[in-house]
Scaffold this motif. Structure first.
Motif, PDB file in Angstrom:
ATOM      1  N   LEU A  30     -18.923   2.894 -20.014  1.00 26.24           N
ATOM      2  CA  LEU A  30     -17.482   2.947 -20.231  1.00 26.24           C
ATOM      3  C   LEU A  30     -16.939   1.563 -20.578  1.00 26.24           C
ATOM      4  CD1 LEU A  30     -16.337   5.274 -17.305  1.00 26.24           C
ATOM      5  CD2 LEU A  30     -16.684   5.879 -19.704  1.00 26.24           C
ATOM      6  N   TRP A  32     -14.069  -0.365 -19.964  1.00 27.41           N
ATOM      7  CA  TRP A  32     -12.912  -0.372 -19.087  1.00 27.41           C
ATOM      8  C   TRP A  32     -11.731  -1.128 -19.684  1.00 27.41           C
ATOM      9  CZ3 TRP A  32     -12.788   2.898 -15.182  1.00 27.41           C
ATOM     10  CH2 TRP A  32     -13.988   3.382 -14.672  1.00 27.41           C
ATOM     11  N   ARG A  33     -11.994  -2.008 -20.633  1.00 25.47           N
ATOM     12  CA  ARG A  33     -10.892  -2.740 -21.268  1.00 25.47           C
ATOM     13  C   ARG A  33     -10.033  -1.821 -22.127  1.00 25.47           C
ATOM     14  NH1 ARG A  33     -14.471  -7.047 -24.311  1.00 25.47           N
ATOM     15  NH2 ARG A  33     -15.503  -5.036 -24.727  1.00 25.47           N
ATOM     16  N   GLN A  35      -9.550   1.567 -21.459  1.00 24.88           N
ATOM     17  CA  GLN A  35      -9.236   2.813 -20.777  1.00 24.88           C
ATOM     18  C   GLN A  35      -7.835   3.265 -21.174  1.00 24.88           C
ATOM     19  OE1 GLN A  35      -9.494   2.715 -16.516  1.00 24.88           O
ATOM     20  NE2 GLN A  35      -8.785   4.820 -16.265  1.00 24.88           N
ATOM     21  N   ARG A 173     -13.979   9.064 -21.281  1.00 25.79           N
ATOM     22  CA  ARG A 173     -15.002   9.064 -20.234  1.00 25.79           C
ATOM     23  C   ARG A 173     -16.043  10.174 -20.401  1.00 25.79           C
ATOM     24  NH1 ARG A 173     -13.921   8.334 -13.760  1.00 25.79           N
ATOM     25  NH2 ARG A 173     -16.086   8.543 -13.083  1.00 25.79           N
TER      26      ARG A 173
END
Length: 509
Positions: A30, A32-33, A35, A173
């Motif tokens: 993933l 995360w930056r 999301q 995701r």
């Protein structure tokens, strides 16, 4: 080459199955930056602040009472109930309806025909500020009626919700399999809408058959990013003219069997496009649904049968305990492994599947689903006092469990639920399934939407019943599909839609 004998819904379901040998290839690291943010904002519009109307004190005048009903209805359906601060300082918000991974793909809009509180136009429920944003003033009711094929529930009602989903929030995701989770999450929301309506004297009428493109254009949605999935006219039970009988909820789409090779990452968007209704509905292709008096499936000879008839869960005066339960609901993260009682299981199933038992408490005796006759329920029992371990079929009409396999499945359930301890430690694990081929024959590929939303709706009733009884509950959308059928003895033509784990939460929770 695509399989010409199978619809795109069946193809999609097979393509997005998890398997122990291929799971690693279907997951990715993933970012995360990037999301997605689970909130939608508008730059312009008039905001109506709903927070002042959420107090429990009686409203002073009729206008305030109407605002209080609207505010409490929306907040119980999808409001922000908890703000948590993570170790990195970021805020995480939880809502009244659960969502896989906390991604919240659904958005809630309201169309007003024109009421003393809400002028004509389009509104968006802004969950971050708990307000209604009036972002478009043009009359939209007639175009909505046209898009819904002049559904009778829109004749006398003055407000309607439009539930949409932002695909990228979940796909970030879960990739293509996110399509399943998106509709399960939407089903959770629809379950809340149904019950929040009862608390506030609205009767939601569910509409799943509409021209997708027309509704998307009406709501000014970027259809590549966001799409309407359900229309919910709200009958005001304070107005006798709006006490409407239940009406049909689902219409079929076409069955698409001629499709190209679709690469991973594009399957979700293609699937959604193929499940849309563009022209006139096809009711002449609709076979008769299972009659109310038709017996439950899987009535095996000589199997153990256990009555599940019980009393009803008490929801308090004016459903006050139901409202409290909706606002404090949380998904359980760990179970103690302690047994449930048989009566607790009976109460859980009673609230979920026997709504007529709650008419005297002010709940709808026949709430809207798309087609519950397509949904079957199996339960793996690992720890229920007075009940043999094994897999059971739940027969809702007969209100009984029918044992189909004798075994303690704790170890297998741990594996089937992708190694999650929730599966191993739960006292009971409930599986919603459907014969996908039969469902597609009845409703076209759009059946895939209906099945998952109905499963999510049932799952939300289970959630609330468990929380009210002080039990733990958590839904699971990730599992090894085919292995569930093999291990539990579920017929191979039953597609597993959703898993709900039930038990006693650990004391630390």
């Amino acid at each position: 080459m695509p399989d010409q004998r199978r619809s795109i819904a069946q193809h999609f379901h097979d393509r997005t199955k998890y398997d122990p040998t291929t799971l690693a290839s279907k997951t990715q690291q993933l970012d995360w930056r990037n999301q997605p943010i689970p909130f939608k904002e508008y730059k312009i519009g008039t905001a109506y602040d709903l927070k002042p109307y959420l107090n429990a004190e009686p409203a002073l005048d009729n206008g305030d009472k109407q605002w209080q009903r609207i505010a409490r209805f929306l907040f119980c359906s999808y409001g922000l109930t908890v703000k948590m601060t993570m170790l990195n300082g970021e805020a995480v918000y939880l809502r009244a309806a659960p969502s896989a991974g906390g991604l919240y793909p659904a958005e809630v809009y309201l169309i007003s025909r024109g009421t003393p509180q809400l002028p004509v136009g389009l509104y968006h429920y802004q969950t971050q500020t708990n307000s209604l944003l009036h972002f478009w003033e043009t009359e939209a009711w007639k175009p909505l009626q046209e898009a819904c094929f002049w559904h009778p529930a829109l004749d006398a009602t003055q407000m309607a919700l439009v539930v949409t989903v932002v695909f990228g929030r979940s796909a970030w995701r879960y990739q293509d399999r996110a399509y399943r989770r998106i509709f399960l999450d939407a089903g959770h929301l629809l379950g809340n809408i149904e019950l929040a309506g009862a608390i506030n004297d609205y009767r939601p009428h569910l509409i799943g058959g509409f021209r997708d493109e027309a509704v998307n254009q009406l709501m000014y949605l970027d259809a590549a990013q966001e799409g309407a999935i359900a229309i919910v006219p709200l009958a005001d039970l304070w107005d006798i003219d709006q006490n409407l009988p239940p009406t049909s909820t689902a219409l079929p789409s076409a069955i698409q069997t001629d499709y190209p090779d679709i690469p991973d990452g594009r399957l979700l968007s293609y699937m959604h496009q193929m499940t849309q209704i563009s022209g006139d509905p096809l009711p002449d292709r609709l076979p008769a649904a299972r009659a109310d008096g038709e017996p439950d499936q899987y009535n095996f000879p000589f199997c153990l049968k256990v009555s599940m008839e019980s009393g009803a869960i008490a929801w308090g005066d004016h459903l006050a305990e139901l409202e409290k339960t909706m606002l404090k609901r949380r998904s359980t993260r760990a179970y103690s492994g302690t047994d449930l009682t048989l009566e607790e299981l009976r109460l859980l199933l009673d609230f979920t599947y026997q709504p007529a038992h709650y008419l005297d408490q002010g709940l709808d005796r026949s709430p809207d689903y798309f087609d519950l006759s397509l949904i079957e329920t199996f339960i793996a029992i690992s720890g229920v006092e007075g009940l043999e371990e094994g897999c059971y079929y739940y027969a809702p009409r007969a209100q009984e469990l029918r044992q189909i396999r004798f075994k303690n499945f704790r170890r297998e359930l741990h594996t089937l639920c992708l190694g999650q301890d929730l599966g191993r430690d739960a006292a009971a694990v409930l599986f919603h399934t459907a014969d996908l081929q039969r469902a597609v024959a009845q409703y076209g590929d759009r059946a895939y939407r209906y099945l998952h939303m109905d499963a999510g709706h049932l799952g939300q009733r289970l959630n609330l019943a468990a929380v009210r009884l002080g039990l733990g509950v958590s839904g699971i959308g990730g599992f090894f599909d085919d292995q569930v059928n093999e291990v539990l003895g579920i017929p191979p033509d039953e597609a597993v839609l959703y898993i709900t784990t039930l038990g006693r939460g650990r004391a630390s929770e």
